[in-house]
Motif scaffolding. Structure first.
Motif, mmCIF file in Angstrom:
data_model
loop_
_atom_site.group_PDB
_atom_site.id
_atom_site.type_symbol
_atom_site.label_atom_id
_atom_site.label_comp_id
_atom_site.label_asym_id
_atom_site.label_seq_id
_atom_site.Cartn_x
_atom_site.Cartn_y
_atom_site.Cartn_z
ATOM 1 N N VAL A 38 -5.561 0.972 -3.750
ATOM 2 C CA VAL A 38 -4.784 0.735 -2.526
ATOM 3 C C VAL A 38 -5.697 0.135 -1.453
ATOM 4 O O VAL A 38 -5.296 -0.732 -0.683
ATOM 5 C CB VAL A 38 -4.088 2.027 -2.063
ATOM 6 C CG1 VAL A 38 -3.302 1.771 -0.798
ATOM 7 C CG2 VAL A 38 -3.153 2.543 -3.156
ATOM 8 N N GLN A 39 -6.942 0.581 -1.448
ATOM 9 C CA GLN A 39 -7.907 -0.005 -0.526
ATOM 10 C C GLN A 39 -8.111 -1.500 -0.821
ATOM 11 O O GLN A 39 -8.182 -2.321 0.096
ATOM 12 C CB GLN A 39 -9.234 0.739 -0.633
ATOM 13 C CG GLN A 39 -10.232 0.338 0.444
ATOM 14 C CD GLN A 39 -11.631 0.809 0.119
ATOM 15 O OE1 GLN A 39 -12.020 0.881 -1.042
ATOM 16 N NE2 GLN A 39 -12.384 1.141 1.156
ATOM 17 N N ILE A 70 -1.280 9.035 -3.814
ATOM 18 C CA ILE A 70 -2.722 9.320 -3.725
ATOM 19 C C ILE A 70 -2.965 10.824 -3.622
ATOM 20 O O ILE A 70 -3.828 11.373 -4.292
ATOM 21 C CB ILE A 70 -3.361 8.592 -2.522
ATOM 22 C CG1 ILE A 70 -3.368 7.088 -2.766
ATOM 23 C CG2 ILE A 70 -4.783 9.091 -2.275
ATOM 24 C CD1 ILE A 70 -3.797 6.272 -1.558
ATOM 25 N N LEU A 110 -6.895 5.443 -5.005
ATOM 26 C CA LEU A 110 -7.313 5.200 -3.613
ATOM 27 C C LEU A 110 -8.075 3.876 -3.515
ATOM 28 O O LEU A 110 -7.846 3.072 -2.605
ATOM 29 C CB LEU A 110 -8.169 6.375 -3.116
ATOM 30 C CG LEU A 110 -8.756 6.278 -1.711
ATOM 31 C CD1 LEU A 110 -7.682 6.012 -0.659
ATOM 32 C CD2 LEU A 110 -9.521 7.569 -1.354
ATOM 33 N N ALA A 111 -8.951 3.634 -4.481
ATOM 34 C CA ALA A 111 -9.717 2.382 -4.466
ATOM 35 C C ALA A 111 -8.791 1.191 -4.636
ATOM 36 O O ALA A 111 -8.965 0.148 -3.996
ATOM 37 C CB ALA A 111 -10.756 2.400 -5.590
ATOM 38 N N CYS A 116 -5.422 -3.463 0.709
ATOM 39 C CA CYS A 116 -5.673 -3.640 2.139
ATOM 40 C C CYS A 116 -6.665 -4.784 2.345
ATOM 41 O O CYS A 116 -6.475 -5.643 3.216
ATOM 42 C CB CYS A 116 -6.207 -2.338 2.711
ATOM 43 S SG CYS A 116 -6.408 -2.356 4.481
ATOM 44 N N GLY A 117 -7.688 -4.805 1.519
ATOM 45 C CA GLY A 117 -8.670 -5.882 1.589
ATOM 46 C C GLY A 117 -8.018 -7.240 1.342
ATOM 47 O O GLY A 117 -8.279 -8.207 2.066
ATOM 48 N N MET A 152 0.824 -1.211 0.000
ATOM 49 C CA MET A 152 0.000 0.000 0.000
ATOM 50 C C MET A 152 0.864 1.269 0.000
ATOM 51 O O MET A 152 0.418 2.330 -0.444
ATOM 52 C CB MET A 152 -0.904 0.042 1.240
ATOM 53 C CG MET A 152 -1.938 -1.086 1.316
ATOM 54 S SD MET A 152 -2.754 -1.131 2.957
ATOM 55 C CE MET A 152 -3.815 0.348 2.841
ATOM 56 N N LEU A 203 -8.828 13.844 -10.849
ATOM 57 C CA LEU A 203 -9.708 13.277 -9.821
ATOM 58 C C LEU A 203 -10.045 11.821 -10.138
ATOM 59 O O LEU A 203 -10.126 10.987 -9.244
ATOM 60 C CB LEU A 203 -10.984 14.118 -9.686
ATOM 61 C CG LEU A 203 -10.782 15.527 -9.108
ATOM 62 C CD1 LEU A 203 -12.147 16.203 -8.931
ATOM 63 C CD2 LEU A 203 -10.044 15.493 -7.778
ATOM 64 N N ARG A 204 -10.232 11.535 -11.434
ATOM 65 C CA ARG A 204 -10.526 10.160 -11.811
ATOM 66 C C ARG A 204 -9.389 9.232 -11.379
ATOM 67 O O ARG A 204 -9.615 8.170 -10.790
ATOM 68 C CB ARG A 204 -10.703 10.084 -13.333
ATOM 69 C CG ARG A 204 -11.124 8.716 -13.851
ATOM 70 C CD ARG A 204 -11.503 8.786 -15.333
ATOM 71 N NE ARG A 204 -10.315 8.883 -16.184
ATOM 72 C CZ ARG A 204 -9.726 7.816 -16.772
ATOM 73 N NH1 ARG A 204 -10.197 6.599 -16.569
ATOM 74 N NH2 ARG A 204 -8.671 7.977 -17.544
ATOM 75 N N ARG A 205 -8.157 9.646 -11.615
ATOM 76 C CA ARG A 205 -7.003 8.824 -11.242
ATOM 77 C C ARG A 205 -6.874 8.725 -9.720
ATOM 78 O O ARG A 205 -6.445 7.712 -9.181
ATOM 79 C CB ARG A 205 -5.716 9.408 -11.816
ATOM 80 C CG ARG A 205 -5.622 9.401 -13.323
ATOM 81 C CD ARG A 205 -5.519 7.987 -13.866
ATOM 82 N NE ARG A 205 -5.345 8.010 -15.300
ATOM 83 C CZ ARG A 205 -5.589 6.975 -16.100
ATOM 84 N NH1 ARG A 205 -6.034 5.831 -15.595
ATOM 85 N NH2 ARG A 205 -5.402 7.082 -17.389
ATOM 86 N N LYS A 206 -7.200 9.800 -9.065
ATOM 87 C CA LYS A 206 -7.095 9.821 -7.599
ATOM 88 C C LYS A 206 -8.051 8.803 -6.994
ATOM 89 O O LYS A 206 -7.677 8.010 -6.121
ATOM 90 C CB LYS A 206 -7.437 11.225 -7.109
ATOM 91 C CG LYS A 206 -7.145 11.528 -5.668
ATOM 92 C CD LYS A 206 -7.704 12.923 -5.343
ATOM 93 C CE LYS A 206 -7.158 13.448 -4.030
ATOM 94 N NZ LYS A 206 -5.747 13.814 -4.153
ATOM 95 N N VAL A 207 -9.285 8.822 -7.464
ATOM 96 C CA VAL A 207 -10.285 7.885 -6.962
ATOM 97 C C VAL A 207 -9.863 6.446 -7.270
ATOM 98 O O VAL A 207 -9.924 5.562 -6.414
ATOM 99 C CB VAL A 207 -11.665 8.211 -7.593
ATOM 100 C CG1 VAL A 207 -12.643 7.069 -7.385
ATOM 101 C CG2 VAL A 207 -12.207 9.520 -7.005
#
Lengths: 312, 258, 258, 312
Positions: free
Chosen positions: D69-70, D53, D66-67, D73-74, D46, D59-63
Motif C-alpha cells: 500500500v505504501q 492491514i 503495508l509495504a 502511495c509512492g 490504498m 506478520l509476513r503478510r502484514k508487512v
C-alpha cells in the motif's frame, strides 16, 4: 441556632428532611457533594463495563450487560435529580466533574481487561456499593433515601448477575477459571478501598454521622463486606489474593494492610484510567454539544410559534 | 482443522428469518456502541432502550431460525460463528453510527419501515413470526416516535444540526431501497402468506418519512439509485470490523460456555 | 476444547525479548492504522516506513524469543495467540493514534528512547540481540529525526498545532517512566551483560526531549508520577480492542496457513 | 499549425515530448486528465487494501501488505509529479478529485470483504493494471513514460505476491479455498471492466492513439488479460465465474457479455463504495488541514527568521 437545634431534633427523631425544609448550609453542602459524587460515579461507572458491551460473549450476556449499564445511567439520573432538590443544577454538577473538580468513585479508574472483569465488577464492586448504600436508604434526607431504595434494588440484581458470570467461568475451562482468578486478583484490593480511608483518618464522618447521612464507619462496612465475600469466593473456588487473611475468633475475616498510597494516587488523578475516563466523558459532552443546542433552539422556536399563534 | 464458521442450511424460511434476525442484531449492536457516549444521559437511556428491543428481537428470530433449520445451531452460533459473507442484514443497518444525526436518520429510516413491516407481519400464517411481529411492532412504534421527534428537532434546530441531518439523509438514502426488495427465495413465502410483500409498504413509508422530513425543514434526495447486497452477504467494509469485535470472544475461545 | 491461547515459558531472556518484540509490534500496528489516512501523502509514506521498520524488528525479536523458548512457538503464535494479559509492551505504545500530534508525540518519546536503548544494546553479550540492536538503532535514528522535526513544526507552527501538541505531551507524559523501569527478571540479564540498564539512559533521553520541546516552544509537564503495568500485562483498555482486530483472522481460522 | 505538424512529426518519429517542449493544448489536457486520474487511482486504491492491514493473518503478510500500500502511495506521488510537469499543481488536482469532479479507477469502488480479496486484487487488479500500463512505458510524454517504467516494475512484484496469496488459500483448508473462489466470483467482472468500454463506444481513443498515449484498444488489452489469466485460474483450481467462456480456434478465450450498465452506475458514483472512498479521502484531507497549515506556518516563520539573520 434555634433552627439548628430544631433541625437536629428532627434528625434525632428519625424524621426525614425534605427539599423545602430548612437545613443548615453545611448539611446542604455535604449532601450535595455526596449525592453528586454518587451520581458521577454511576455515569463514569458506565465506561468500564460499557467497554465490553460490543464484545460480550453471548447474546444473553450482551443484553444483560447493556441493560445493566443502562440501569447505571438511570441511577445517575435519579441521583442528579435528588441533588437538584438541594439547589444545584445537573449541568453545574456535571461541569464540575468534567473539569476534574468533583470526584467519582476511584474504582472506576481501573480498566476492564477481560470478560471476567465484568463478572467481578458485578460481584464485588456492586456488592461493595450495596454494602455502602443500604444504610443510605435510611439517610435523613428524603429524596436521597428514596433514590437509594430504588438503586439498591437494582444493584442487588446486578450483584447476583455478576456472581453468576463468575460461577459460569469457574465451572468452565481452565482458561476461564484462570481468567476469573486473574480478575479477582486485580480487583480485590481496589474494591476494599471503595469503603474509604480507615476510620482513624477519615474526614467528614463525625458530622455525617450526627446528621444521619452516614450510619456505619468505613471500617465497619469494609469488614461486613469481607465477611460476606470470603464464603462466596470459597464457593467459587477462587483464592482471595491476600495470603495473610485469617478468620478470627469472632468469625470475622482479618485482611492484611491495605496499600493506601495507591488509593491516594488514584484519588489524585493517577490511577490507570483517570485520564481515559475523563477524556471519554468530555468527548461525549463536547460531541453532543450541537445536539443539545439544537434541542434548545427548537424548543425556543416552538415556544415562539405557539406564543404567536396564541396572540393571533 | 476445526471448521471456523457454521454452515447454515438456508431454506427459504430459514433465510427469511435470518435476514430479519441479522437486521435486529446488527442494528441493536450499533445502538449499543453509543452506550456511555450519547449527547445527553436521556439519550444514553433511549438509545440503549432501542438497542435492547432490537437485540431482544434478534434473539427470538435467531432462535426461531435455528428451530426451523433443525441442525443444532442456536442464537449464539448464528451471531458469533458466521462470517461477513454469511450475514444477511440490510446494508443500511451496518453503516457506522457517525454523529448523532447519522444514527438518528439511519434508525428513523429503518424504524419507520419496521413498524409497517411488523404490523403487516402480524397476519403471517406462521404463528411464531406473527407473535414476534406483534411484539416488535409495539417496540418499533416507539422507535419511530423517538427518532421522528429528533429528526424534527435536529432539522429545525440550529444551522449546524440542519446541515448534519441533511448530510446524513443524503448519505444514507441509497440504502433505503433494499428494505423493499424481494428475491426469488421470498416469493414462495409471500405466496404462502408466511411472509408479506414489502413493496406495497413503500408508499406509506415514503409518506411518513416525507411528513417528518418536511416538518424538519429538510429534503429527500432526488437520486433514486439504490444500493443492494446485504441480503446476499455482499456487505460494505464496515460489517467486517463490527464482526471482528462482536465475535472476538467466541472466536478466541471456541466452544466455551459463558 | 481447544486451548485458545498459547502458554509461554517466560524465562528471563524469553520475557525480556518478548517485551521488546511486543513494543515493536504494537507500535508498528498503530502506525499501520494511519495508512491511507495521513495528513499528506508524504506522511502516509513516512508513517508506513516507520511502521515497517518496527514490524520488521517485531518479527526478528519474536522469532528470537521463540528460538530461545524452544517450545514450538513462532512469531505468528506470539502475535496472534496471546491474550491481552500475555502482552508485554509498554503502555505508551498501545495508546490510540488520536490526531497526528498525538501519534507524533508518542513516537517521538519512544524513538528517542529506542535509539539510545538499541545503541547501548549493540554491546549486548547476546549476539542475536546485538545484531538486532545494530539494525534497529539505524532505523530509530531516522524515526527520531522525523518525529523531532514534526514536534518542532507543530509546536512552533500555528496556535492550533501548538495546543494539540502540548495536549498530547501532557496526556502521554505519564507513560514515559515505564521505558526506564527494570524489574527483578531483568536484573540478572543486566548483570550478565545480555541486557542493559535503561535507567542511566534517562538523563540523555530527557536532554534530547527537552531540546526539541524547547525549540518547539512547548513545555514538559511538572507531574512526575508515572504509570506502569504493560510489562506485566496490566494494560489499558485500548489494547484489547487493538488485539480483537489484529488477531481476528487467526482466531477465526485456528491453525490455517496464510 | 506548423508547430502542430512538427509536434506530430516528432510523435511519429517516436521522439519523447518533454515538459518544456511545445505541445497542443489538447495533448496537455488529455495527458493531465489521464495522469491525474491514474494518480488518484493509486491513492484511492490504498483504501480497499488498507482495510486489511490491521487484520492481515500473519506478520509476513502484514508487512508485505503495508509495504504494498505504501508503494501505491509512492506511485501516486510520482504520478502527481508527472502531472505537475504539465502545469497543474497536485493540490488543484486533488481538490478536483475530492470534489468528485475527477475520476479514479472504478475498481476501487468495490469492497474488500475477506482476506482472499487482498490476494485477488494483487492477482487480478494489479494484473489488469500492468496490462494497461506496460504500453504506457512507451508513451510519447517523457515524464509519464518514465514514471510508468518504475510503477510497472513494482506492480509486477505485487501481482506475483497476490497470486501467491491465492495459491496459499487454494492449497489450504476447504474454507480457505471457498474464500478464494468467492473473491474471484466477486472481482472477475469488475476487473474486466477496468479496461474500459468496448472499442465501438470508447471515447478519447482516436486522438490518444494518434499521439501515442494509447497503443492498444480496450478490447485488445482485455483479451490479452483474459488469455493470460485463464491458465492461472486453472492452475489455482478456481473457476472463472463465466459459464459461457470458451477457447476459440486461435486459442483466445471468449468471454460472455459484460454488464456495462453496472460499469456506468459505478462510474456515475453508484458503486458499492464510492461514497465511502470519497468520504475517507475527504476526512484524511480535512483532518490533516491543521497539520499542513502548521507546516506552512513554521516554514514561513523560519524563512522570516533567516531573512532577519541575513539582514543583521
Amino acid at each position: 441556632a434555634a433552627r439548628a437545634a430544631q433541625f437536629q431534633a428532627r434528625i434525632d427523631a428519625d424524621e426525614r428532611i425534605e427539599p423545602n425544609d430548612w437545613m443548615p448550609a453545611a448539611y446542604r453542602k455535604t449532601l450535595t457533594r455526596q449525592i453528586s459524587q454518587h451520581a458521577h460515579s454511576e455515569i463514569v461507572g458506565m465506561l468500564p463495563e460499557g467497554n465490553w458491551i460490543t464484545r460480550a460473549p453471548s447474546l444473553r450476556r450482551k443484553v444483560a450487560l447493556l441493560a445493566k449499564v443502562q440501569d447505571e445511567c438511570g441511577h445517575g439520573l435519579y441521583l442528579y435529580a435528588a441533588a437538584e432538590t438541594l439547589g444545584s443544577s445537573r449541568e453545574e454538577l456535571v461541569d464540575l466533574m468534567l473539569a476534574g473538580k468533583a470526584k467519582y468513585s476511584s474504582i472506576f479508574n481501573y480498566p476492564t481487561l477481560t470478560w471476567a472483569d465484568i463478572g467481578t465488577i458485578g460481584w464485588l464492586v456492586d456488592g461493595a456499593a450495596i454494602m455502602n448504600q443500604i444504610p443510605l436508604c435510611r439517610c435523613s434526607y428524603g429524596p436521597y433515601a428514596r433514590a437509594m431504595i430504588r438503586v439498591c434494588k437494582e444493584e442487588s440484581f446486578h450483584q447476583r448477575q455478576g456472581f453468576e458470570i463468575m460461577l459460569t467461568l469457574c465451572r468452565g475451562t481452565d482458561e476461564q477459571k484462570a481468567m476469573a482468578q486473574d480478575a479477582l486478583n486485580r480487583w480485590w484490593w481496589p474494591v476494599l478501598m471503595m469503603f474509604g480511608p480507615p476510620d482513624q483518618v477519615s474526614q467528614h464522618s463525625d458530622t455525617s454521622t450526627k446528621w444521619k447521612i452516614k450510619r456505619f464507619s468505613n471500617d465497619e462496612l469494609r469488614q461486613k463486606f469481607v465477611d460476606a465475600t470470603v464464603p462466596q469466593a470459597q464457593f467459587l473456588g477462587l483464592t482471595i489474593p491476600d495470603p495473610g487473611m485469617k478468620q478470627n475468633v469472632d468469625g470475622n475475616w482479618e485482611y492484611s494492610a491495605i496499600d493506601w498510597e495507591e488509593f491516594k494516587q488514584v484519588l489524585a488523578g493517577n490511577g490507570p484510567c483517570n485520564r481515559d475516563r475523563l477524556a471519554a466523558r468530555r468527548k461525549a459532552h463536547e460531541d453532543g454539544g450541537w445536539v443539545r443546542e439544537a434541542a434548545m433552539a427548537y424548543a425556543e422556536k416552538r415556544r415562539q410559534r405557539s406564543a404567536l399563534q396564541a396572540a393571533e | 482443522m476445526t471448521v471456523a464458521n457454521i454452515t447454515v442450511s438456508e431454506t427459504p424460511l430459514v433465510l427469511y428469518t435470518l435476514r430479519r434476525a441479522d437486521d435486529a442484531l446488527i442494528s441493536g449492536h450499533r445502538l449499543s456502541e453509543w452506550c456511555g457516549h450519547a449527547p445527553m444521559l436521556e439519550e444514553d437511556m433511549a438509545l440503549a432502550n432501542m438497542g435492547l428491543d432490537l437485540l431482544g428481537q434478534a434473539r427470538e428470530l435467531h432462535s426461531y431460525a435455528a428451530k426451523v433449520e433443525g441442525r443444532g445451531n442456536d442464537e449464539d452460533k448464528f451471531a458469533y460463528l458466521r462470517d461477513v459473507r454469511q450475514y444477511r442484514n440490510l446494508l443500511l443497518l451496518e453503516q457506522p453510527n457517525g454523529d448523532f444525526a447519522r444514527t438518528m436518520v439511519r434508525q428513523f429510516f429503518y424504524a419507520t419501515f419496521a413498524d409497517l413491516y411488523w404490523r403487516a407481519m402480524m397476519r403471517s400464517t406462521d404463528a411464531t413470526l406473527a407473535a414476534i411481529a406483534a411484539k416488535s411492532e409495539k417496540e418499533s412504534a416507539y422507535h419511530v416516535r423517538h427518532c421522528s421527534e429528533w429528526i424534527v428537532r435536529l432539522g429545525d434546530g440550529t444551522e449546524e444540526s440542519h446541515r448534519r441531518t441533511q448530510g446524513a439523509i443524503d448519505e444514507l438514502w441509497a440504502f433505503t431501497g433494499e428494505m423493499f426488495a424481494v428475491d426469488d427465495s421470498e416469493r414462495g413465502l409471500i405466496d404462502a402468506g408466511i411472509a408479506i410483500d414489502p413493496a406495497p409498504l413503500r408508499s406509506q413509508w415514503l409518506k411518513t418519512i416525507t411528513g417528518v422530513v418536511d416538518e424538519a425543514t429538510l429534503a429527500l434526495p432526488k437520486n433514486d439509485w439504490m444500493q443492494q447486497g446485504g441480503r446476499s452477504g455482499r456487505h460494505s467494509e464496515h460489517l467486517g470490523h463490527l464482526l471482528s469485535e462482536l465475535q472476538s470472544m467466541q472466536r478466541t475461545f471456541p466452544g466455551a460456555t459463558w
